[in-house]
Design a protein around this motif. Sequence first.
Motif, mmCIF file in Angstrom:
data_model
loop_
_atom_site.group_PDB
_atom_site.id
_atom_site.type_symbol
_atom_site.label_atom_id
_atom_site.label_comp_id
_atom_site.label_asym_id
_atom_site.label_seq_id
_atom_site.Cartn_x
_atom_site.Cartn_y
_atom_site.Cartn_z
ATOM 1 N N LEU A 16 -5.003 8.123 22.097
ATOM 2 C CA LEU A 16 -6.036 7.086 22.101
ATOM 3 C C LEU A 16 -5.764 6.061 23.195
ATOM 4 C CD1 LEU A 16 -8.539 5.783 20.818
ATOM 5 C CD2 LEU A 16 -7.001 4.666 19.190
ATOM 6 N N LEU A 17 -4.502 5.664 23.354
ATOM 7 C CA LEU A 17 -4.149 4.689 24.379
ATOM 8 C C LEU A 17 -4.492 5.211 25.768
ATOM 9 C CD1 LEU A 17 -2.919 2.013 25.250
ATOM 10 C CD2 LEU A 17 -0.677 3.136 25.221
ATOM 11 N N ASN A 18 -4.179 6.467 26.036
ATOM 12 C CA ASN A 18 -4.514 7.036 27.349
ATOM 13 C C ASN A 18 -6.010 6.952 27.624
ATOM 14 O OD1 ASN A 18 -1.915 7.679 28.126
ATOM 15 N ND2 ASN A 18 -1.983 9.692 27.171
ATOM 16 N N GLY A 19 -6.816 7.265 26.631
ATOM 17 C CA GLY A 19 -8.262 7.185 26.796
ATOM 18 C C GLY A 19 -8.741 5.763 27.009
ATOM 19 N N ARG A 20 -8.208 4.836 26.235
ATOM 20 C CA ARG A 20 -8.624 3.437 26.372
ATOM 21 C C ARG A 20 -8.177 2.841 27.699
ATOM 22 N NH1 ARG A 20 -8.852 0.866 20.305
ATOM 23 N NH2 ARG A 20 -10.668 2.118 19.758
ATOM 24 N N LEU A 21 -6.990 3.212 28.166
ATOM 25 C CA LEU A 21 -6.555 2.740 29.483
ATOM 26 C C LEU A 21 -7.519 3.215 30.559
ATOM 27 C CD1 LEU A 21 -2.703 3.311 29.218
ATOM 28 C CD2 LEU A 21 -3.838 1.115 29.613
ATOM 29 N N HIS A 22 -7.943 4.459 30.465
ATOM 30 C CA HIS A 22 -8.846 5.037 31.456
ATOM 31 C C HIS A 22 -10.236 4.400 31.396
ATOM 32 C CE1 HIS A 22 -10.602 8.023 34.096
ATOM 33 N NE2 HIS A 22 -11.530 8.262 33.177
ATOM 34 N N ASP A 27 -6.107 -4.416 30.208
ATOM 35 C CA ASP A 27 -6.157 -5.766 29.636
ATOM 36 C C ASP A 27 -7.236 -5.944 28.570
ATOM 37 O OD1 ASP A 27 -4.054 -6.631 31.260
ATOM 38 O OD2 ASP A 27 -5.432 -7.024 32.917
ATOM 39 N N HIS A 28 -7.958 -4.883 28.261
ATOM 40 C CA HIS A 28 -9.013 -4.985 27.243
ATOM 41 C C HIS A 28 -8.373 -5.190 25.871
ATOM 42 C CE1 HIS A 28 -12.354 -3.835 24.635
ATOM 43 N NE2 HIS A 28 -13.140 -4.076 25.678
ATOM 44 N N PRO A 29 -8.967 -6.038 25.011
ATOM 45 C CA PRO A 29 -8.384 -6.290 23.686
ATOM 46 C C PRO A 29 -8.157 -5.025 22.850
ATOM 47 C CG PRO A 29 -10.086 -7.898 24.149
ATOM 48 C CD PRO A 29 -10.129 -6.888 25.264
ATOM 49 N N ARG A 30 -9.052 -4.073 22.910
ATOM 50 C CA ARG A 30 -8.860 -2.837 22.132
ATOM 51 C C ARG A 30 -7.701 -2.015 22.676
ATOM 52 N NH1 ARG A 30 -15.131 -1.131 21.067
ATOM 53 N NH2 ARG A 30 -15.552 -2.788 19.566
ATOM 54 N N THR A 31 -7.522 -2.010 23.993
ATOM 55 C CA THR A 31 -6.386 -1.314 24.593
ATOM 56 C C THR A 31 -5.080 -1.962 24.151
ATOM 57 O OG1 THR A 31 -7.727 -0.746 26.527
ATOM 58 C CG2 THR A 31 -5.351 -0.554 26.774
ATOM 59 N N LEU A 32 -5.058 -3.287 24.168
ATOM 60 C CA LEU A 32 -3.853 -4.006 23.769
ATOM 61 C C LEU A 32 -3.534 -3.781 22.292
ATOM 62 C CD1 LEU A 32 -4.491 -7.323 25.722
ATOM 63 C CD2 LEU A 32 -2.927 -5.465 26.332
ATOM 64 N N THR A 33 -4.556 -3.739 21.451
ATOM 65 C CA THR A 33 -4.343 -3.466 20.026
ATOM 66 C C THR A 33 -3.786 -2.058 19.835
ATOM 67 O OG1 THR A 33 -6.092 -4.991 19.367
ATOM 68 C CG2 THR A 33 -5.493 -3.264 17.776
#
Length: 67
Positions: A16-22, A27-33
């Motif tokens: 999930l983190l890899n997808g959100r980073l992409h 720095d997006h709040p959901r990525t940080l969460t």
Amino acid sequence: MTSGSVAGAASAHAELLNGRLHVLGPDHPRTLTTRHNLARWQEEAEQQGPEPIQLGADADGGQHDEP
């Protein structure tokens, strides 16, 4: 992922983190969460150690005759 699998939860959060980073950026709040949750699950997995290996009927769903 198996129900109750800490290692599975950590693996799912890593994907999930890899997808959100992409898609969202670092720095997006959901990525940080997600990054925070991944760290939590990785720590939990380290504390539990390796998951036990299931033997017998539960491992492959079949019945085994014992000699």
